[in-house]
Design an enzyme around this catalytic site. Structure first.
Site, mmCIF file in Angstrom:
data_model
loop_
_atom_site.group_PDB
_atom_site.id
_atom_site.type_symbol
_atom_site.label_atom_id
_atom_site.label_comp_id
_atom_site.label_asym_id
_atom_site.label_seq_id
_atom_site.Cartn_x
_atom_site.Cartn_y
_atom_site.Cartn_z
ATOM 1 C CD GLU A 115 17.611 91.870 43.225
ATOM 2 O OE1 GLU A 115 18.452 92.590 43.792
ATOM 3 O OE2 GLU A 115 17.470 91.837 41.993
ATOM 4 C CG HIS A 239 25.068 86.841 40.916
ATOM 5 N ND1 HIS A 239 24.179 85.795 40.869
ATOM 6 C CD2 HIS A 239 24.328 87.970 40.970
ATOM 7 C CE1 HIS A 239 22.938 86.300 40.894
ATOM 8 N NE2 HIS A 239 23.005 87.609 40.970
ATOM 9 N NE ARG A 286 23.833 89.194 44.669
ATOM 10 C CZ ARG A 286 23.769 90.240 43.914
ATOM 11 N NH1 ARG A 286 24.864 90.897 43.643
ATOM 12 N NH2 ARG A 286 22.638 90.631 43.425
ATOM 13 C CG HIS A 347 27.645 89.931 40.182
ATOM 14 N ND1 HIS A 347 27.125 89.962 38.920
ATOM 15 C CD2 HIS A 347 26.819 90.695 40.959
ATOM 16 C CE1 HIS A 347 26.020 90.709 38.899
ATOM 17 N NE2 HIS A 347 25.816 91.181 40.123
ATOM 18 N NE ARG A 382 26.896 94.848 44.360
ATOM 19 C CZ ARG A 382 25.880 94.499 43.572
ATOM 20 N NH1 ARG A 382 24.735 95.157 43.637
ATOM 21 N NH2 ARG A 382 25.993 93.495 42.740
ATOM 22 C CG LEU A 388 22.450 99.689 38.674
ATOM 23 C CD1 LEU A 388 21.164 99.133 38.076
ATOM 24 C CD2 LEU A 388 23.264 100.378 37.591
HETATM 25 P P1 FAD Z 1 30.107 100.770 34.333
HETATM 26 O O1 FAD Z 1 28.678 100.814 33.997
HETATM 27 O O2 FAD Z 1 30.776 99.435 34.328
HETATM 28 O O3 FAD Z 1 30.847 101.720 33.290
HETATM 29 C C1 FAD Z 1 32.241 101.786 33.236
HETATM 30 C C2 FAD Z 1 32.626 102.801 32.163
HETATM 31 O O4 FAD Z 1 34.001 103.113 32.273
HETATM 32 C C3 FAD Z 1 32.414 102.294 30.746
HETATM 33 O O5 FAD Z 1 31.885 103.321 29.968
HETATM 34 C C4 FAD Z 1 33.834 101.992 30.278
HETATM 35 O O6 FAD Z 1 34.023 102.138 28.879
HETATM 36 C C5 FAD Z 1 34.603 103.067 31.016
HETATM 37 N N1 FAD Z 1 36.027 102.757 31.189
HETATM 38 C C6 FAD Z 1 36.604 101.812 31.955
HETATM 39 N N2 FAD Z 1 37.936 101.845 31.832
HETATM 40 C C7 FAD Z 1 38.213 102.850 30.970
HETATM 41 C C8 FAD Z 1 39.395 103.378 30.414
HETATM 42 N N3 FAD Z 1 40.606 102.879 30.697
HETATM 43 N N4 FAD Z 1 39.298 104.390 29.531
HETATM 44 C C9 FAD Z 1 38.096 104.907 29.194
HETATM 45 N N5 FAD Z 1 36.933 104.456 29.685
HETATM 46 C C10 FAD Z 1 37.002 103.434 30.563
HETATM 47 N N6 FAD Z 1 23.682 96.358 40.237
HETATM 48 C C11 FAD Z 1 22.472 96.704 40.714
HETATM 49 O O7 FAD Z 1 22.366 97.603 41.550
HETATM 50 N N7 FAD Z 1 21.349 96.062 40.275
HETATM 51 C C12 FAD Z 1 21.398 95.055 39.354
HETATM 52 O O8 FAD Z 1 20.372 94.518 38.966
HETATM 53 C C13 FAD Z 1 22.663 94.665 38.848
HETATM 54 N N8 FAD Z 1 22.763 93.648 37.955
HETATM 55 C C14 FAD Z 1 23.997 93.370 37.411
HETATM 56 C C15 FAD Z 1 24.091 92.400 36.412
HETATM 57 C C16 FAD Z 1 25.307 92.134 35.820
HETATM 58 C C17 FAD Z 1 25.409 91.090 34.738
HETATM 59 C C18 FAD Z 1 26.463 92.848 36.233
HETATM 60 C C19 FAD Z 1 27.800 92.580 35.603
HETATM 61 C C20 FAD Z 1 26.381 93.798 37.239
HETATM 62 C C21 FAD Z 1 25.148 94.065 37.823
HETATM 63 N N9 FAD Z 1 25.030 95.039 38.818
HETATM 64 C C22 FAD Z 1 23.802 95.375 39.307
HETATM 65 C C23 FAD Z 1 26.172 95.887 39.178
HETATM 66 C C24 FAD Z 1 26.065 97.218 38.431
HETATM 67 O O9 FAD Z 1 25.600 96.972 37.116
HETATM 68 C C25 FAD Z 1 27.387 97.925 38.359
HETATM 69 O O10 FAD Z 1 27.981 97.991 39.619
HETATM 70 C C26 FAD Z 1 27.198 99.352 37.846
HETATM 71 O O11 FAD Z 1 26.506 99.338 36.629
HETATM 72 C C27 FAD Z 1 28.546 100.030 37.665
HETATM 73 O O12 FAD Z 1 28.339 101.252 37.024
HETATM 74 P P2 FAD Z 1 29.552 102.226 36.796
HETATM 75 O O13 FAD Z 1 28.999 103.451 36.189
HETATM 76 O O14 FAD Z 1 30.354 102.335 38.027
HETATM 77 O O15 FAD Z 1 30.472 101.445 35.725
HETATM 78 C C1 SIN Z 2 20.810 90.406 39.911
HETATM 79 O O1 SIN Z 2 19.902 90.786 39.178
HETATM 80 O O2 SIN Z 2 20.836 89.325 40.480
HETATM 81 C C2 SIN Z 2 21.952 91.329 40.128
HETATM 82 C C3 SIN Z 2 21.578 92.323 41.131
HETATM 83 C C4 SIN Z 2 22.797 92.990 41.643
HETATM 84 O O3 SIN Z 2 23.917 92.646 41.267
HETATM 85 O O4 SIN Z 2 22.636 93.887 42.469
#
Ligand code: FAD
Ligand code: SIN
Length: 529
Positions: A115, A239, A286, A347, A382, A388
């Site tokens: 990437e 993104h 990005r 993003h 980032r 992740l």
């Molecule tokens: P999340 O997975 O967003 O979880 C948040 C949690 O908090 C949820 O359960 C929600 O219900 C809960 N929550 C929020 N507010 C409240 C509240 N007030 N009360 C109760 N619960 C609440 N990153 C990578 O490293 N690789 C990738 O390939 C990648 N692809 C991506 C593709 C997309 C489309 C997107 C949007 C992001 C991508 N990212 C990627 C970024 C990555 O997915 C996120 O940064 C990561 O998943 C965030 O995880 P998290 O556990 O911090 O939060």
């Molecule tokens: C993507 O698959 O392009 C998202 C990867 C990321 O947000 O880290």
């Protein structure tokens, strides 16, 4: 008011929250609260994968260097080293939980994709739907653990701090949360010795975002209200390649499409424009690619640009991107034969709650992990697939610190019940819906990819008006999920605009026409409540 006591309260059931819970559950009883379904967060939507040094010839130094280059020097080197060096072990643990990473060839255990900003093949993945596989594996492990109670449909309103205790603790200790039960509409109290914020990002502050509907920055707003420092909120990542489609507004086309040879083209002429902007072309970080697309769209008056991978063999494209291929085919686009219309969209939230390497926030008893935090990993931008990874490393670090310091974490004192005696049911839902739209629109128009001081000041003015209106509304009406989120959205918009106005330079994701150069010294923006 219903009251529930556990040892630790985790808010969020994505990668960060579930990782923390699974690690804690070996020692204590954990409640994991989610505001909707368990898999509604960004984690399940992640496509590309997880970055780690696994390729022969790749080194930790190289991953660290790539992360710092993408982050425009604002990263905290100690955090970057901590995360990068813990990455291979984190991947091993996921594999042990059953995440079916794509296997590699003869001398590679896993297939690694590439990437933007990475100088090696470094991304383990499960086809083009890595996040879904990770979410399923973590949820299965959590459900199987008798020490973990999973509580969906519970919208946390605020952290319970010293000021909610019957006796004021005077030290801002966090004892748990007040939350609104979506099914009953009633407020419930959850207390524990420690609380972990894992609430994800704030993408929905913007009109166009790849993030799910619930990414309203709740954890950032709650932590701010409770007294935590919030840092680097001006660095909102856009993104480069979100599908342009009038019906489907937030479907991401993974960066791995460019990693596997996809080109960005001007639709009318077919001109490949990225080499005009950066020697790394489509694989530049990005911020560079998103700004180049934004520039071409504005210069030529386009609705979108094209992302084209149709020059690669049909079978290769289908094999590498099976879900994106199917999704696009359903919308009438055959990516093996024709280009995909794309635009940049918000993003990722690089800023957030300040944490140390143990996931500790400024408040005793409160930890945070994942996208809600500013840990020092991402700096001003980032690097792809590092987020992740941050969730796994910090989710585990927070759990480890809580377990190691269990004896120093006091039992929660008696907490005041939620007071609803002076509020009534809302009679003007239109205000909530209108203000949601208004915030997201002006943030997109005034606080987007390219900024100016004048536009930021306009945004600041609107934030103040709306903030007052939302606070009045919040003070008078019974809480409901949409109102809770609106209150957080406007708080987060306020933090973003204040941070952007504060930064008098262009660096990474913060680009302003009034200060186009980068200052010699990289300094975090830190807002203190
Ligand atoms: P999340 O997975 O967003 O979880 C948040 C949690 O908090 C949820 O359960 C929600 O219900 C809960 N929550 C929020 N507010 C409240 C509240 N007030 N009360 C109760 N619960 C609440 N990153 C990578 O490293 N690789 C990738 O390939 C990648 N692809 C991506 C593709 C997309 C489309 C997107 C949007 C992001 C991508 N990212 C990627 C970024 C990555 O997915 C996120 O940064 C990561 O998943 C965030 O995880 P998290 O556990 O911090 O939060
Ligand atoms: C993507 O698959 O392009 C998202 C990867 C990321 O947000 O880290």
């Amino acid at each position: 008011m219903a009251e529930h006591t556990y040892d630790v309260i985790v808010i969020g059931s994505g990668a960060a929250g579930l990782t923390a819970a699974i690690n804690l559950a070996e020692h204590c009883r954990v409640a994991v609260i989610a505001k909707g379904a368990l898999s509604d967060g960004s984690t399940a939507w992640a496509q590309g994968g997880i970055a780690a040094v696994l390729e022969p010839g790749d080194t930790f130094d190289s991953h660290i260097e790539d992360t710092m280059v993408a982050g425009a020097g604002l990263n905290n080197r100690a955090t970057v080293e901590f995360v990068v060096e813990n990455a291979p072990a984190a991947i091993e643990r996921l594999a042990a939980l059953g995440v079916p990473f794509n296997p590699g060839g003869e001398d590679e255990r896993w297939h690694l994709t590439r990437e933007g900003g990475h100088s090696h093949r470094r991304i383990v993945h499960v086809d083009d739907a890595t996040g879904w596989a990770v979410q399923q594996a973590l949820e299965a492990a959590a459900k199987a653990n008798p020490n973990i109670t999973l509580i969906p449909d519970m919208v946390v309103i605020d952290l319970v701090t010293g000021r909610h205790g019957e006796r004021y603790s005077g030290e801002g200790h966090v004892w748990g949360v007040y939350a609104c039960n979506r099914r009953t509409g009633r407020v419930e109290l959850f207390t524990g010795r420690a609380t972990i914020l894992a609430t994800g990002g704030a993408g929905r502050t913007y009109l166009y975002s790849t993030a799910p509907r619930g990414a309203t920055g709740d954890g950032i707003a709650m932590a701010w209200r409770a007294g935590c420092r919030i840092s680097n909120m001006e660095f909102m990542q856009f993104h480069p390649t979100c599908l342009y489609n009038l019906e489907v507004k937030n479907f991401l086309i993974t960066e791995a499409v460019r990693g596997e040879g996809g080109h960005l083209l001007i639709p009318e002429t077919g001109h490949r424009f990225m080499p005009d902007f950066d020697s790394r072309a489509e694989l530049a970080p990005r911020d560079v690619v998103a700004r180049a697309i934004d520039h071409e769209i504005k210069r030529l008056g386009l609705d979108y640009v094209h992302l084209d991978i149709s020059h690669r063999p049909e079978e290769f494209v289908k094999e590498h991107f099976p879900n994106i291929y199917e999704k696009l085919l359903g919308l009438g686009i055959d990516m093996t034969k024709e280009p995909i219309p794309v635009v940049p969209a918000q993003h990722y939230t690089c800023g957030g709650v300040v944490v140390d390497l143990d996931g500790r926030t400024d408040l005793p008893g409160l930890y945070a992990a994942g996208e809600v935090t500013q840990s020092g990993l991402h700096g001003a931008n980032r690097l792809a697939s590092n987020s992740l990874l941050e969730c796994f490393v910090f989710g585990e670090a927070a759990a480890r610190h809580i377990i190691a310091n269990w004896e120093d974490l006091p039992e929660p004192p008696p907490i005041r019940p939620w007071d609803e005696s002076r509020v009534t049911d809302s009679d003007e839902e239109v205000i909530v819906a209108h203000n949601w739209r208004e915030i997201r629109r002006f943030m997109w128009d005034y606080v987007g990819i390219v900024r100016t001081t004048k536009r930021l000041e306009r945004a600041a003015h609107r934030v103040q008006l709306l903030r007052q209106e939302v606070e009045d509304y919040y003070g008078n009406f019974r809480v409901a999920p949409d109102l809770i989120e609106l209150r957080n959205l406007i708080e987060v918009a306020n933090l973003i605009v204040r941070s952007a106005l504060h930064r008098k330079e262009s660096r990474g994701l913060h680009y302003t026409l009034d200060y186009p150069t980068t200052l010699p010294q990289a300094i975090d923006t830190i807002l203190v409540p």
